[in-house]
Each structure stands twice: as C-alpha cells, then as structure tokens.
Scaffold this active site. Sequence first.
Site, short mmCIF file in Angstrom:
data_model
loop_
_atom_site.label_atom_id
_atom_site.label_comp_id
_atom_site.label_asym_id
_atom_site.label_seq_id
_atom_site.Cartn_x
_atom_site.Cartn_y
_atom_site.Cartn_z
N CYS A 135 31.75 -22.13 15.26
CA CYS A 135 31.07 -22.55 13.90
C CYS A 135 31.07 -24.23 13.91
O CYS A 135 31.70 -24.65 14.89
CB CYS A 135 31.91 -22.03 12.72
SG CYS A 135 33.39 -22.46 12.48
N CYS A 136 30.45 -24.70 12.96
CA CYS A 136 30.10 -26.22 12.81
C CYS A 136 29.77 -26.63 14.01
O CYS A 136 28.39 -26.21 14.31
CB CYS A 136 31.61 -26.43 12.34
SG CYS A 136 31.68 -28.54 11.75
N ILE A 137 30.26 -27.52 14.53
CA ILE A 137 29.74 -28.47 16.05
C ILE A 137 29.94 -27.42 17.12
O ILE A 137 29.50 -27.74 18.13
CB ILE A 137 30.31 -29.66 15.97
CG1 ILE A 137 29.67 -30.51 17.11
CG2 ILE A 137 31.96 -29.56 16.33
CD1 ILE A 137 28.20 -30.81 16.81
N THR A 197 27.82 -19.92 12.77
CA THR A 197 27.56 -20.26 11.40
C THR A 197 27.82 -21.69 11.43
O THR A 197 28.50 -22.43 12.11
CB THR A 197 28.30 -19.41 10.52
OG1 THR A 197 28.29 -19.58 9.15
CG2 THR A 197 29.99 -19.84 10.67
#
Length: 224
Positions: A135-137, A197
Amino acid sequence: MGKRVAVVLAGCGVYDGSEIHESSAVLVHLSREGAQAEVYAPDVDQMHVVDHVRGQPTQEKRNVLVESARIARGNIKDLAKLDVTGLDALIIPGGFGVAKNLSTWATQGKNCIITKEVEAVLKAFHAAKKPIGLCCISPVLAAKIFPGCELTVGHDTECEKWPYAKTAETMKELGCKHVNKHVTEIHVDVKNKLVTTSAFMCNAPIHEIYDGIGKMVKEVVRLA
C-alpha cells in the site's frame, strides 16, 4: 490456526520510516481476519532521520529494526531471518522509509536499487505463489522487481487529492500496468497475486485510508 502473515516495516514515522497509521491498520485488520502477524525489519541504518515537526533531516542516526520495534511493541525479527516456508503471505505498509530504507526510490526513482534482503523476500513469496499486499508507496517495489505486473497507487493525474500521482507514471515507464482506483478500493493482479491500495498517496480522511487497507488485508488473507 490462522494464516501467518509477514509484515515488513521500514522504520517508524512517515518521513523516514513506515507510515504508523498504515502499519497499525494492517495489524488491526490482520487480527480481525484471524491471521497472525509476524513483523520483520532490516537491521540497517536509516538513510537519514527526519524531524517530523519541521520536516527537515537531522544529524541523528537511527536503526530501521530498532525504530520498527516501536510499532511492533518489541515483537519483531531481523528481516534476514525471514523464512518464507512457514509463512502464508507478505504485506509491506507504506511511508517514505520504503523509498529510503528498503530501496533508493526516493533519490533515484525508476533507476533505484531495492535492498538485497527486501528483493529476496519479495521474489521468494512470488516464486512460492503466495500473496503480497502493498500500500501507499510500497507498490513501487513490485514495479521494479516484477515487470508487467498490475498495480495501483491511486490515480495517475496530479491534483490536490492526489499529490503523488506522478509515481503512477514512473511505474508505467517500468513496464507496469497502473490501474486507477479510489482510496477505499484495491486492485488485484491475479496472475502475480499482488494486492495493492493507495492509502496515504491520497489526500483523504484517515478512516477511508483505514478502510482501503482493510480491503487489501482481507483479500491477501483470502488468497493465502
């Protein structure tokens, strides 16, 4: 027995380690799904330490494993000791530590190097056909290692809501398929068993980030 899921952290704090809210959300949702989290981090120095009040680097030195232990409440192992054999899935939360301590993405972008231990762990889970949640980066790690994979970091058009959208374009340059998704949505690359995500790549209310991570965790556990 619930599924055993490795959670790999990159320090403690959004600007130089793992994003604390994302990491906590992963652990809460794993618990809710009846899964057992096993937390790991590399025993290396951080790229640098950032003062989270000023947003500026300091002269301090900190260790990624020692800092990650704060989130794990001390229940953590050296990433070098991870054995994929007894584990069912892998999740790596976001935070700048992924781009600074698990890779050199923060300074080199698509030309980055993934640290040997992190690359070996990702490849081991992938080869064993065990699901990986990012998720995220952290999807940039998969973008670098698994050419042609499908991922999301949210949207690919920069705006106030999506301040890091250029990341999606860079991932496309690495040969990945980027799929635009809202913060509460996930994308599943069925072939590669990758579940992604956007989390804090989106300027969204924290409960929406929490919900999106919940969907990611639920799908990872289901695939395991």
